[in-house]
Design a protein around this motif. Structure first.
Motif, PDB file in Angstrom:
ATOM      1  N   THR A 110       0.859  -1.188   0.000  1.00 50.43           N
ATOM      2  CA  THR A 110       0.000   0.000   0.000  1.00 50.43           C
ATOM      3  C   THR A 110       0.894   1.237   0.000  1.00 50.43           C
ATOM      4  O   THR A 110       1.600   1.516   0.992  1.00 50.43           O
ATOM      5  CB  THR A 110      -0.916   0.006   1.228  1.00 50.43           C
ATOM      6  OG1 THR A 110      -1.697  -1.199   1.235  1.00 50.43           O
ATOM      7  CG2 THR A 110      -1.838   1.214   1.194  1.00 50.43           C
ATOM      8  N   ALA A 111       0.864   1.971  -1.086  1.00 50.50           N
ATOM      9  CA  ALA A 111       1.666   3.195  -1.230  1.00 50.50           C
ATOM     10  C   ALA A 111       0.795   4.286  -1.817  1.00 50.50           C
ATOM     11  O   ALA A 111       0.020   4.037  -2.753  1.00 50.50           O
ATOM     12  CB  ALA A 111       2.889   2.952  -2.111  1.00 50.50           C
ATOM     13  N   THR A 112       0.886   5.481  -1.283  1.00 48.99           N
ATOM     14  CA  THR A 112       0.095   6.598  -1.795  1.00 48.99           C
ATOM     15  C   THR A 112       0.648   7.065  -3.140  1.00 48.99           C
ATOM     16  O   THR A 112       1.806   6.789  -3.506  1.00 48.99           O
ATOM     17  CB  THR A 112       0.133   7.760  -0.797  1.00 48.99           C
ATOM     18  OG1 THR A 112       1.489   8.207  -0.630  1.00 48.99           O
ATOM     19  CG2 THR A 112      -0.430   7.320   0.559  1.00 48.99           C
ATOM     20  N   ASP A 113      -0.199   7.780  -3.868  1.00 43.04           N
ATOM     21  CA  ASP A 113       0.240   8.314  -5.165  1.00 43.04           C
ATOM     22  C   ASP A 113       1.375   9.315  -5.010  1.00 43.04           C
ATOM     23  O   ASP A 113       2.289   9.374  -5.849  1.00 43.04           O
ATOM     24  CB  ASP A 113      -0.943   8.966  -5.882  1.00 43.04           C
ATOM     25  CG  ASP A 113      -1.976   7.947  -6.334  1.00 43.04           C
ATOM     26  OD1 ASP A 113      -1.629   6.752  -6.412  1.00 43.04           O
ATOM     27  OD2 ASP A 113      -3.134   8.351  -6.590  1.00 43.04           O
ATOM     28  N   ASP A 114       1.321  10.128  -3.943  1.00 45.92           N
ATOM     29  CA  ASP A 114       2.403  11.088  -3.720  1.00 45.92           C
ATOM     30  C   ASP A 114       3.725  10.380  -3.489  1.00 45.92           C
ATOM     31  O   ASP A 114       4.781  10.843  -3.941  1.00 45.92           O
ATOM     32  CB  ASP A 114       2.062  11.974  -2.523  1.00 45.92           C
ATOM     33  CG  ASP A 114       0.858  12.872  -2.792  1.00 45.92           C
ATOM     34  OD1 ASP A 114       0.554  13.093  -3.976  1.00 45.92           O
ATOM     35  OD2 ASP A 114       0.230  13.339  -1.818  1.00 45.92           O
ATOM     36  N   ALA A 115       3.678   9.234  -2.800  1.00 44.16           N
ATOM     37  CA  ALA A 115       4.910   8.477  -2.570  1.00 44.16           C
ATOM     38  C   ALA A 115       5.466   7.929  -3.871  1.00 44.16           C
ATOM     39  O   ALA A 115       6.688   7.982  -4.111  1.00 44.16           O
ATOM     40  CB  ALA A 115       4.641   7.350  -1.575  1.00 44.16           C
ATOM     41  N   LEU A 116       4.604   7.412  -4.724  1.00 43.66           N
ATOM     42  CA  LEU A 116       5.075   6.874  -6.011  1.00 43.66           C
ATOM     43  C   LEU A 116       5.622   7.987  -6.896  1.00 43.66           C
ATOM     44  O   LEU A 116       6.607   7.783  -7.623  1.00 43.66           O
ATOM     45  CB  LEU A 116       3.926   6.126  -6.695  1.00 43.66           C
ATOM     46  CG  LEU A 116       3.380   4.895  -5.946  1.00 43.66           C
ATOM     47  CD1 LEU A 116       2.260   4.238  -6.745  1.00 43.66           C
ATOM     48  CD2 LEU A 116       4.499   3.896  -5.668  1.00 43.66           C
ATOM     49  N   TRP A 117       4.965   9.153  -6.854  1.00 49.03           N
ATOM     50  CA  TRP A 117       5.469  10.278  -7.627  1.00 49.03           C
ATOM     51  C   TRP A 117       6.849  10.716  -7.117  1.00 49.03           C
ATOM     52  O   TRP A 117       7.730  11.055  -7.909  1.00 49.03           O
ATOM     53  CB  TRP A 117       4.492  11.450  -7.575  1.00 49.03           C
ATOM     54  CG  TRP A 117       3.405  11.384  -8.596  1.00 49.03           C
ATOM     55  CD1 TRP A 117       2.121  10.992  -8.406  1.00 49.03           C
ATOM     56  CD2 TRP A 117       3.533  11.699  -9.979  1.00 49.03           C
ATOM     57  NE1 TRP A 117       1.419  11.036  -9.586  1.00 49.03           N
ATOM     58  CE2 TRP A 117       2.265  11.478 -10.570  1.00 49.03           C
ATOM     59  CE3 TRP A 117       4.562  12.137 -10.792  1.00 49.03           C
ATOM     60  CZ2 TRP A 117       2.008  11.678 -11.916  1.00 49.03           C
ATOM     61  CZ3 TRP A 117       4.307  12.349 -12.146  1.00 49.03           C
ATOM     62  CH2 TRP A 117       3.053  12.121 -12.697  1.00 49.03           C
ATOM     63  N   ALA A 118       7.033  10.727  -5.817  1.00 43.16           N
ATOM     64  CA  ALA A 118       8.330  11.122  -5.266  1.00 43.16           C
ATOM     65  C   ALA A 118       9.422  10.135  -5.667  1.00 43.16           C
ATOM     66  O   ALA A 118      10.548  10.528  -6.005  1.00 43.16           O
ATOM     67  CB  ALA A 118       8.239  11.224  -3.747  1.00 43.16           C
ATOM     68  N   ILE A 119       9.098   8.835  -5.657  1.00 45.63           N
ATOM     69  CA  ILE A 119      10.068   7.822  -6.084  1.00 45.63           C
ATOM     70  C   ILE A 119      10.400   7.994  -7.562  1.00 45.63           C
ATOM     71  O   ILE A 119      11.569   7.902  -7.976  1.00 45.63           O
ATOM     72  CB  ILE A 119       9.526   6.415  -5.786  1.00 45.63           C
ATOM     73  CG1 ILE A 119       9.394   6.190  -4.284  1.00 45.63           C
ATOM     74  CG2 ILE A 119      10.427   5.350  -6.401  1.00 45.63           C
ATOM     75  CD1 ILE A 119       8.744   4.868  -3.920  1.00 45.63           C
ATOM     76  N   SER A 120       9.391   8.246  -8.379  1.00 53.47           N
ATOM     77  CA  SER A 120       9.607   8.397  -9.822  1.00 53.47           C
ATOM     78  C   SER A 120      10.481   9.613 -10.133  1.00 53.47           C
ATOM     79  O   SER A 120      11.376   9.545 -10.982  1.00 53.47           O
ATOM     80  CB  SER A 120       8.257   8.503 -10.536  1.00 53.47           C
ATOM     81  OG  SER A 120       8.450   8.741 -11.910  1.00 53.47           O
ATOM     82  N   LYS A 121      10.259  10.735  -9.442  1.00 55.35           N
ATOM     83  CA  LYS A 121      11.055  11.930  -9.703  1.00 55.35           C
ATOM     84  C   LYS A 121      12.503  11.735  -9.255  1.00 55.35           C
ATOM     85  O   LYS A 121      13.429  12.231  -9.905  1.00 55.35           O
ATOM     86  CB  LYS A 121      10.443  13.128  -8.987  1.00 55.35           C
ATOM     87  CG  LYS A 121       9.139  13.607  -9.613  1.00 55.35           C
ATOM     88  CD  LYS A 121       8.618  14.831  -8.879  1.00 55.35           C
ATOM     89  CE  LYS A 121       7.331  15.337  -9.518  1.00 55.35           C
ATOM     90  NZ  LYS A 121       6.787  16.506  -8.803  1.00 55.35           N
ATOM     91  N   SER A 122      12.701  11.023  -8.148  1.00 57.15           N
ATOM     92  CA  SER A 122      14.071  10.801  -7.673  1.00 57.15           C
ATOM     93  C   SER A 122      14.870   9.920  -8.617  1.00 57.15           C
ATOM     94  O   SER A 122      16.095  10.005  -8.672  1.00 57.15           O
ATOM     95  CB  SER A 122      14.041  10.173  -6.278  1.00 57.15           C
ATOM     96  OG  SER A 122      13.476   8.877  -6.326  1.00 57.15           O
ATOM     97  N   ALA A 123      14.171   9.032  -9.384  1.00 58.87           N
ATOM     98  CA  ALA A 123      14.868   8.144 -10.315  1.00 58.87           C
ATOM     99  C   ALA A 123      15.292   8.839 -11.592  1.00 58.87           C
ATOM    100  O   ALA A 123      16.130   8.309 -12.340  1.00 58.87           O
ATOM    101  CB  ALA A 123      13.982   6.950 -10.650  1.00 58.87           C
TER     102      ALA A 123
END
Length: 505
Positions: A110-123
Motif C-alpha cells: 500500500t503506497a500513496t500516489d504522492d509516494a510513487l510520484w516522489a520515487i519516480s522523480k528521484s529516479a
C-alpha cells in the motif's frame, strides 16, 4: 558463465582487450550464445579500441557483444560503424508511476500516489533506480508508506515547502517566503534538492501561464496550485523570478539559505520599468535674453511694442549665452575689460629646449611661469638646491631618476621664473628632456619642487657653452669627474718641469 560483464572504466587497457580476444573463441557452457557486456565502453583507450576492431568485425558465431555507453560521441566512428545502434530514452514519470503501481498491487504493498510520484522523480527517468528505491522502502517501512517516508529515506526537501515558496514568490509575499526558507533549513533538509524543486515548480508555473501545461509531470493537486499561482503576476515578473532562482548557486555552502533568501528578496522587488530606464527627453533650450544695448536683426520676427524698434544696417554677430548688460560708458567698459584676469597657466613643470633643432622637432614653448614661481628667487634656489637634488634622487620618471640626471648639469640659473639647466653631456640632457615630456616625469618633478621649494616652476634644458680646450678639459680624468656630477670651478694652465727646461734662456 555465458553472460560476462566488463567494466571498461576499470579494464580499459590493451592488455585487457587481448585477454578478452583470447577467451572469446571458447564455446558457451550452457546457453546457445556467450554474451559480453562492455559497460562504459567510451572509457577504452585508443590502442584498446584498435585491438577490438578485428574481433567486432569478424566475431565468432556464438559471441555477442553489447557495448553500453552514456557518451556515444566519444566512441570512435570505426567502432560505431561495426555495431547496431540502439538509443534508450528516459522513461516519463507517468509511465514510471504506472509501473510502480502495478508492482505494488502484485506484491500487496500500500503506497500513496504522492509516494510513487516522489520515487519516480528521484529516479530521473530510470525505471531500474525507481524499482530499487521501492525495494528500499519496503524493507525500511514495511508494506505501507507515504510521501513523508520517501522524503525521509531519500533526504528530499519538503514538497509542500517548495510549492508554498513558489506561491510566495509569485504573490510577492516576502515575509512568509523567508519563513518557509528558514523552516526548511532548520528541519535539516537538503537545500540543493529543495532549490531544485522550487525551480521545477517555477518552471511549471511558466509553462502553465504560456498554455503548455500538457508537458508537465506533476500530480493533479500540484497542477491546480500551479494554475492558481501563475494567474497572479504578469509574464515579465514570472520570467524574472524563474531566471533569478535558476541562477542560484547553493553548492558553495549547502547549509546556508542565504542564496535562496537573496533570490526571493530580489524577485519581490519591483523591476525597473522600461520608461524609467530610458534616457530622459532633452528639454528645449531656454531662450537667452539679448543684450539691451544691441539692436535686433532685420530678419527677426517683429514683436509688438509701444515704440518702433530701429533696424541696424548689419546684423550683429550672435554670441552663445551672453547675459543682458546695462548700458555703460566706453571708459567703464574698457576698465571692466582690463580688470578681467586671464587664468594662470597650469603649475606643471614643462621642459623646453631653446635651440633651433628643438623648434624643428615640434617642441612647443610653454608660457612663462613667472607668476607660478614668483616666490622663488635665486638665493632661495641656491640654498635649497642640494635638498632639491636629494629629494629628486628618489623620484623616478618613466625610466630614470630625475635627481641623478639633474646632478650632471654644469650650471643652473633662474631667469624670469624659469629654471635653466645647462648640461655638458648631451645624453643626460636628452634623457631629462625625455623624462619631463612624460606624465610620470612631470608629476615627479612637480612633487619634488612642491616638497622643497613650496611651488613649481618651468624647467628648460640646454647644452652648456663650450669652454676653452686645454689640457685639463680634454683629460679623461676630468671627463670622468664631470660624468659623476663634478663641476669645474677654476681652470688654469699648468706647466710641467720638462716644459720649463725647453724654454730658451
Amino acid at each position: 558463465m555465458d553472460l560476462i560483464e566488463i567494466d571498461a572504466a576499470s579494464n580499459r587497457g590493451i592488455d585487457d582487450i587481448r585477454n578478452l580476444r583470447e577467451k572469446v573463441y571458447y564455446s558457451p557452457s550452457q546457453a546457445r550464445y556467450k554474451v559480453y557486456i562492455v559497460d562504459e565502453v567510451h572509457m577504452l583507450t585508443d590502442p584498446a579500441f584498435n585491438a577490438l576492431l578485428k574481433t567486432l568485425e569478424e566475431p565468432p558465431p556464438h559471441a555477442i557483444f553489447v557495448l553500453a555507453t552514456t557518451e556515444s560521441h566519444k566512441v570512435p566512428p570505426t567502432v560505431i560503424s561495426r555495431c547496431q545502434r540502439f538509443d534508450f530514452r528516459r522513461i516519463s514519470p507517468v509511465a514510471s508511476v504506472e509501473r510502480l503501481r502495478v508492482i505494488c498491487e502484485s506484491e500487496g504493498i500500500t503506497a500513496t500516489d504522492d509516494a510513487l510520484w516522489a520515487i519516480s522523480k528521484s529516479a530521473s527517468g530510470s525505471l531500474r533506480d525507481a524499482i530499487n528505491v521501492l525495494d528500499q522502502m519496503i524493507v525500511s517501512y514495511g508494506g505501507e508508506f507515504g510521501a513523508a517516508q520517501v522524503q525521509e529515506l531519500l533526504g528530499l526537501g519538503d514538497e509542500e515547502g517548495a510549492l508554498r515558496l513558489m506561491e510566495c514568490v509569485l504573490a510577492g509575499e516576502l515575509a512568509e517566503g523567508l519563513g518557509v526558507i528558514h523552516s526548511v533549513a532548520m528541519n535539516g533538509a537538503d537545500l540543493r534538492q529543495f532549490h531544485k524543486q522550487v525551480v521545477e515548480y517555477l518552471r511549471g508555473a511558466l509553462l502553465v501561464r504560456s498554455g503548455a501545461e500538457g508537458g508537465l509531470d506533476h500530480s493533479v493537486e500540484a497542477l491546480e496550485r500551479l494554475k492558481l499561482a501563475a494567474a497572479g503576476p504578469d509574464m515579465n515578473a514570472l520570467v524574472r523570478a524563474v531566471r533569478l532562482f535558476s541562477q542560484v548557486d547553493v553548492r558553495a555552502d549547502v547549509s546556508s539559505p542565504l542564496p535562496l533568501e537573496l533570490a526571493l528578496v530580489e524577485a519581490s522587488l519591483r523591476a525597473p520599468s522600461p520608461v524609467a530606464q530610458a534616457a530622459p527627453a532633452t528639454a528645449p533650450p531656454t531662450p537667452q535674453p539679448q543684450p539691451a544695448s544691441k539692436p535686433k536683426a532685420a530678419e527677426s520676427t517683429p514683436v509688438a511694442s509701444a515704440r518702433p524698434v530701429p533696424v541696424a544696417p548689419a546684423p550683429p554677430v550672435e554670441k552663445k549665452a551672453e547675459p543682458a548688460i546695462a548700458e555703460t560708458s566706453f571708459s567703464e567698459a574698457a576698465a571692466q575689460e582690463g580688470s578681467v584676469q586671464e587664468p594662470a597657466p597650469p603649475s606643471v613643470p614643462v621642459v623646453q629646449q631653446s635651440s633651433p633643432a628643438a623648434v624643428e622637432q615640434g617642441i612647443a614653448k610653454a608660457p612663462s611661469a613667472a607668476s607660478v614661481a614668483g616666490a622663488i628667487d635665486t638665493e632661495a634656489l641656491e640654498g635649497r638646491w642640494t635638498e632639491l637634488i636629494s629629494a629628486l634622487q628618489r623620484k623616478k620618471g618613466r625610466r630614470f631618476y630625475l635627481g641623478g640626471l639633474m646632478r650632471d648639469s654644469r650650471s643652473h640659473d633662474l631667469e624670469d621664473g624659469v629654471l635653466i639647466l645647462r648640461f655638458g653631456s648631451r645624453s643626460n640632457m636628452e634623457r631629462l628632456k625625455e623624462e619631463l615630456q612624460t606624465p610620470e616625469g612631470r608629476k615627479a618633478m612637480g612633487e619634488g619642487m612642491e616638497a622643497i621649494l613650496g611651488s613649481q616652476m618651468e624647467v628648460r634644458v640646454e647644452m652648456a657653452e663650450s669652454v676653452s680646450e686645454g689640457p685639463a678639459q680634454g683629460g679623461h680624468l676630468v671627463r670622468m669627474a664631470l660624468a659623476r656630477g663634478g663641476r669645474i670651478v677654476q681652470e688654469s694652465e699648468a706647466k710641467t718641469a720638462e716644459g720649463q727646461e725647453d724654454q730658451p734662456d
